[in-house]
Design a protein around this motif. Sequence first.
Motif, PDB file in Angstrom:
ATOM      1  N   LEU A  67       0.841  -1.191   0.000  1.00  0.00           N
ATOM      2  CA  LEU A  67       0.000   0.000   0.000  1.00  0.00           C
ATOM      3  C   LEU A  67       0.877   1.242   0.000  1.00  0.00           C
ATOM      4  N   VAL A  68       0.486   2.229  -0.777  1.00  0.00           N
ATOM      5  CA  VAL A  68       1.144   3.533  -0.779  1.00  0.00           C
ATOM      6  C   VAL A  68       0.225   4.483  -0.021  1.00  0.00           C
ATOM      7  N   ALA A  69       0.754   5.097   1.036  1.00  0.00           N
ATOM      8  CA  ALA A  69      -0.017   6.028   1.858  1.00  0.00           C
ATOM      9  C   ALA A  69       0.591   7.416   1.703  1.00  0.00           C
ATOM     10  N   ILE A  70      -0.191   8.333   1.166  1.00  0.00           N
ATOM     11  CA  ILE A  70       0.280   9.693   0.907  1.00  0.00           C
ATOM     12  C   ILE A  70      -0.318  10.633   1.947  1.00  0.00           C
ATOM     13  N   LYS A  71       0.525  11.438   2.569  1.00  0.00           N
ATOM     14  CA  LYS A  71       0.027  12.451   3.494  1.00  0.00           C
ATOM     15  C   LYS A  71      -0.668  13.526   2.663  1.00  0.00           C
ATOM     16  N   GLY A  72      -1.947  13.749   2.951  1.00  0.00           N
ATOM     17  CA  GLY A  72      -2.722  14.733   2.209  1.00  0.00           C
ATOM     18  C   GLY A  72      -2.240  16.155   2.458  1.00  0.00           C
ATOM     19  N   GLU A  96       0.430   0.920 -10.050  1.00  0.00           N
ATOM     20  CA  GLU A  96      -0.208  -0.393 -10.136  1.00  0.00           C
ATOM     21  C   GLU A  96      -0.319  -1.063  -8.773  1.00  0.00           C
ATOM     22  N   ARG A  97      -0.756  -0.321  -7.773  1.00  0.00           N
ATOM     23  CA  ARG A  97      -0.990  -0.852  -6.424  1.00  0.00           C
ATOM     24  C   ARG A  97      -1.932   0.094  -5.710  1.00  0.00           C
ATOM     25  N   GLU A  98      -2.416  -0.327  -4.557  1.00  0.00           N
ATOM     26  CA  GLU A  98      -3.364   0.507  -3.822  1.00  0.00           C
ATOM     27  C   GLU A  98      -2.678   1.771  -3.304  1.00  0.00           C
ATOM     28  N   VAL A  99      -3.351   2.903  -3.480  1.00  0.00           N
ATOM     29  CA  VAL A  99      -2.852   4.199  -3.012  1.00  0.00           C
ATOM     30  C   VAL A  99      -3.960   4.871  -2.213  1.00  0.00           C
ATOM     31  N   LYS A 100      -3.610   5.357  -1.015  1.00  0.00           N
ATOM     32  CA  LYS A 100      -4.576   6.079  -0.180  1.00  0.00           C
ATOM     33  C   LYS A 100      -3.983   7.430   0.186  1.00  0.00           C
ATOM     34  N   ILE A 101      -4.844   8.435   0.236  1.00  0.00           N
ATOM     35  CA  ILE A 101      -4.434   9.761   0.699  1.00  0.00           C
ATOM     36  C   ILE A 101      -4.986   9.909   2.116  1.00  0.00           C
ATOM     37  N   ILE A 102      -4.086  10.176   3.045  1.00  0.00           N
ATOM     38  CA  ILE A 102      -4.446  10.224   4.452  1.00  0.00           C
ATOM     39  C   ILE A 102      -4.514  11.681   4.918  1.00  0.00           C
ATOM     40  N   PRO A 103      -5.655  12.115   5.446  1.00  0.00           N
ATOM     41  CA  PRO A 103      -5.760  13.496   5.944  1.00  0.00           C
ATOM     42  C   PRO A 103      -4.809  13.726   7.127  1.00  0.00           C
ATOM     43  N   PRO A 104      -4.055  14.831   7.105  1.00  0.00           N
ATOM     44  CA  PRO A 104      -3.104  15.112   8.192  1.00  0.00           C
ATOM     45  C   PRO A 104      -3.746  15.137   9.577  1.00  0.00           C
ATOM     46  N   THR A 132       2.787   8.773   8.376  1.00  0.00           N
ATOM     47  CA  THR A 132       1.746   8.417   7.409  1.00  0.00           C
ATOM     48  C   THR A 132       1.724   6.910   7.179  1.00  0.00           C
ATOM     49  N   ALA A 133       2.902   6.309   7.061  1.00  0.00           N
ATOM     50  CA  ALA A 133       2.983   4.852   6.895  1.00  0.00           C
ATOM     51  C   ALA A 133       2.435   4.149   8.136  1.00  0.00           C
ATOM     52  N   TYR A 134       2.832   4.638   9.315  1.00  0.00           N
ATOM     53  CA  TYR A 134       2.369   4.047  10.576  1.00  0.00           C
ATOM     54  C   TYR A 134       0.837   4.089  10.664  1.00  0.00           C
ATOM     55  N   PHE A 135       0.250   5.226  10.323  1.00  0.00           N
ATOM     56  CA  PHE A 135      -1.199   5.379  10.343  1.00  0.00           C
ATOM     57  C   PHE A 135      -1.872   4.268   9.519  1.00  0.00           C
ATOM     58  N   SER A 136      -1.233   3.905   8.412  1.00  0.00           N
ATOM     59  CA  SER A 136      -1.840   2.984   7.457  1.00  0.00           C
ATOM     60  C   SER A 136      -1.610   1.503   7.787  1.00  0.00           C
ATOM     61  N   LEU A 137      -0.745   1.218   8.776  1.00  0.00           N
ATOM     62  CA  LEU A 137      -0.565  -0.171   9.195  1.00  0.00           C
ATOM     63  C   LEU A 137      -1.838  -0.670   9.866  1.00  0.00           C
ATOM     64  N   GLU A 138      -2.099  -1.962   9.727  1.00  0.00           N
ATOM     65  CA  GLU A 138      -3.267  -2.541  10.400  1.00  0.00           C
ATOM     66  C   GLU A 138      -2.994  -2.649  11.886  1.00  0.00           C
TER      67      GLU A 138
END
Length: 139
Positions: A67-72, A96-104, A132-138
């Motif tokens: 997963l790619v997690a982008i800080k919004g 070519e993979r999941e990408v999410k934008i994470i609100p700050p 941002t990566a930490y936020f996106s971990l399960e």
Amino acid sequence: MSTQKICGIKIDSNKITIVVLIGSKGNFEYVDTRITKIELQDHSKQENVKSFKQTVEAFLASEDISLVAIKGRATKGTYAGGAISFKIEAILQTMEREVKIIPPNSISALLKKKPVDLSMIKNKYQTEAAQTAYFSLED
């Protein structure tokens, strides 16, 4: 369940700062990658945009990112992101993979509720990408 490998990204002007974390919120490791930043040179040239995308895709593939997690970034106001940063965001969303934008504010709220030690991160400038990566971990 397979182990998550998250690439946290902070977009700043014409470059991205990258951090890779693997695991879950309760048990994760920092992956020390050779590449920590990728820059988009002269964004008005198609070959530069293509090269940037290819470089990022090659990095994500070589690290086997789940997963790619982008800080919004803000779209208006004093702290709004610049036009090039949104161009970079759009390029990243075509990967070519999941990408999410994470609100700050979501990242801040989690860190306030569940502080985490990210002192293992190699460079201080990678902290926001790591958060941002930490936020996106399960959990």
